[in-house]
Design an enzyme around this catalytic site. Structure first.
Site, short mmCIF file in Angstrom:
data_model
loop_
_atom_site.label_atom_id
_atom_site.label_comp_id
_atom_site.label_asym_id
_atom_site.label_seq_id
_atom_site.Cartn_x
_atom_site.Cartn_y
_atom_site.Cartn_z
N LYS A 155 28.74 38.32 47.90
CA LYS A 155 29.61 39.18 47.10
C LYS A 155 29.53 38.78 45.64
CE LYS A 155 34.28 38.78 46.83
NZ LYS A 155 34.65 38.98 45.42
N ASP A 210 31.71 43.74 44.08
CA ASP A 210 33.18 43.80 44.16
C ASP A 210 33.76 43.94 42.75
OD1 ASP A 210 35.88 43.43 44.86
OD2 ASP A 210 35.67 41.25 45.08
N LEU A 211 33.68 45.16 42.18
CA LEU A 211 34.18 45.36 40.81
C LEU A 211 35.49 46.15 40.79
CD1 LEU A 211 30.77 45.93 38.96
CD2 LEU A 211 32.04 43.80 39.29
N LYS A 212 35.96 46.55 41.96
CA LYS A 212 37.30 47.17 42.10
C LYS A 212 37.56 48.21 41.02
CE LYS A 212 39.34 42.97 44.06
NZ LYS A 212 38.32 41.97 43.74
N ASP A 223 40.03 53.77 37.33
CA ASP A 223 40.00 54.44 36.02
C ASP A 223 40.13 55.93 36.28
OD1 ASP A 223 39.38 55.05 33.25
OD2 ASP A 223 38.34 53.13 33.15
N ILE A 224 39.92 56.74 35.25
CA ILE A 224 40.00 58.19 35.48
C ILE A 224 38.83 58.61 36.37
CG2 ILE A 224 41.24 58.63 33.32
CD1 ILE A 224 38.55 59.64 32.16
N THR A 247 45.03 40.50 48.54
CA THR A 247 45.54 39.51 49.51
C THR A 247 46.28 38.36 48.82
OG1 THR A 247 43.28 38.63 49.48
CG2 THR A 247 43.92 39.93 51.39
N ARG A 270 35.98 30.09 48.30
CA ARG A 270 36.13 28.65 48.08
C ARG A 270 36.03 27.77 49.31
NH1 ARG A 270 41.20 30.01 44.43
NH2 ARG A 270 41.08 31.76 45.90
O1 C5P Z 1 37.87 31.89 47.32
P1 C5P Z 1 38.45 33.00 48.18
O2 C5P Z 1 38.03 32.90 49.65
O3 C5P Z 1 39.95 33.15 48.00
O4 C5P Z 1 37.76 34.32 47.61
C1 C5P Z 1 38.18 35.60 47.98
C2 C5P Z 1 37.35 36.60 47.22
O5 C5P Z 1 37.71 37.91 47.63
C3 C5P Z 1 37.51 36.56 45.71
O6 C5P Z 1 36.22 36.80 45.16
C4 C5P Z 1 38.43 37.71 45.38
O7 C5P Z 1 38.14 38.29 44.13
C5 C5P Z 1 38.12 38.69 46.51
N1 C5P Z 1 39.19 39.62 46.90
C6 C5P Z 1 40.43 39.20 47.34
N2 C5P Z 1 41.40 40.12 47.69
C7 C5P Z 1 41.13 41.43 47.63
C8 C5P Z 1 39.87 41.86 47.21
C9 C5P Z 1 38.92 40.92 46.85
O8 C5P Z 1 40.67 38.00 47.44
N3 C5P Z 1 42.03 42.31 48.04
#
Ligand code: C5P
Length: 234
Positions: free
Chosen positions: A31, A58-60, A63-64, A121, A211
Site C-alpha cells: 500500500k 491509498d490517497l483517499k 473533493d468535488i 479506524t 507498523r
Molecule cells: O501502521 P498501521 O497498521 O496502523 O497502518 C494502517 C494503515 O492503513 C495506514 O497507512 C493508514 O493510513 C491506513 N488506513 C487506516 N484507516 C483507514 C484507512 C487507511 O488506518 N480507514
C-alpha cells in the site's frame, strides 16, 4: 481467501523499496499512502509493480466530483490495482470516481477495485468533531450501504464492522480492514482495532497492516506470523 496488504508508510523510496524487497514472496500487496506518494510520487507504483506486487494507492480522494473523477482516472493510468475515495463525498462524487475509473482503464487492463473509506479506524466514539455524532460503527454501516448503491466495489472499514457490512451489502462487496493488531502489538493511534484472526473470521477480504510489520525487528517473520494466523482463522 483474505489477502495481506502491507502499508509502506515510509519517508522515501529507498526505505520503502527495501522493505518491499524483504517481503517479496510473503505479502502479495503493498500500500502506497499519503506520506510516500507525496514524497516520491508515481514511480512508487511502477517500482512496486516491477517487483511483482499488487498496489493499493491509498490517497483517499475527497473533493468535488470533477476533481475526483480526474484523480481516479490518473490513478488508474498509473497501474494501481486498488484505489479509494471517501464515502462521505456522497453520490455524485462516488459515481464520478467510477466514471474516472472506466475512462482510465487501458485495453486489456483489469479495472482496479474502487473502495470507499467509511470511518477511519483511528476514530472512536467522541472523535468526530461534530455535535451529537453517530456511533462510528453505525455510521460505517450506513456509508457502506450507500457506497454499494452508488456502484463502488467495496469499502475500507474496521474489522469490527465487516460482518454487518457483508450481511447488508453481500459477500462479493469487498471489505478492506486497517487497524489490524496482533494480540501482542501496540495499538498506537488506532482505535477500532481487531486481531488478524478476528478480521478474517468476520469476513474481511484484505487486511492492511503497517507498523506491526514494518517496525518489527524481523519484518518478514512478523508478516509470516500474520499470514499463518490468517490461514488458521479460515
Ligand atoms: O501502521 P498501521 O497498521 O496502523 O497502518 C494502517 C494503515 O492503513 C495506514 O497507512 C493508514 O493510513 C491506513 N488506513 C487506516 N484507516 C483507514 C484507512 C487507511 O488506518 N480507514
Amino acid at each position: 481467501m483474505a489477502e495481506l496488504v502491507v502499508a509502506l508508510d515510509f519517508k522515501d523510496a529507498d526505505s520503502a523499496l527495501s522493505m518491499a524487497r524483504t517481503l517479496r514472496g510473503t505479502a502479495p500487496w503493498m500500500k502506497v499512502g499519503l506520506e510516500l506518494f507525496t514524497a516520491e510520487g508515481p514511480k512508487m507504483v511502477s517500482g512496486l509493480k516491477e517487483l511483482g506486487f499488487k498496489v493499493f494507492l491509498d490517497l483517499k480522494f475527497f473533493d468535488i466530483p470533477n476533481t475526483v473523477q480526474g484523480a481516479v482516472r490518473s490513478a488508474v493510468r498509473l497501474g494501481a490495482d486498488m484505489v479509494n475515495i471517501h464515502a462521505l463525498g456522497g453520490e455524485r462524487m462516488a459515481r464520478a470516481a467510477m466514471e474516472g475509473c472506466a475512462e482510465g482503464v487501458a485495453p486489456g487492463q483489469t479495472p482496479p477495485l474502487v473502495l470507499a473509506v467509511t470511518m477511519l479506524t483511528s476514530m472512536a466514539a467522541g472523535d468526530l468533531p461534530v455535535e451529537s455524532a453517530p456511533d462510528p460503527s453505525e455510521m460505517a454501516l450506513d456509508l457502506a450501504v450507500k457506497a454499494k448503491q452508488y456502484g463502488l466495489n467495496g469499502v475500507v472499514c474496521s474489522g469490527l464492522e465487516v460482518e454487518r457490512i457483508k450481511a447488508a451489502c453481500g459477500s462479493s462487496f469487498a471489505c478492506l480492514t486497517p487497524g489490524i493488531r496482533p494480540a501482542s502489538a501496540e495499538a498506537g493511534d488506532q482505535r477500532r482495532v481487531v486481531t488478524p484472526e478476528r478480521a478474517v473470521r468476520n469476513g474481511s477480504d484484505f487486511l492492511v497492516v503497517g507498523r506491526p510489520i514494518t517496525k518489527a525487528e524481523r519484518p518478514e517473520e512478523a508478516a509470516r506470523a500474520i499470514i499463518e494466523e490468517m490461514s488458521r482463522a479460515r
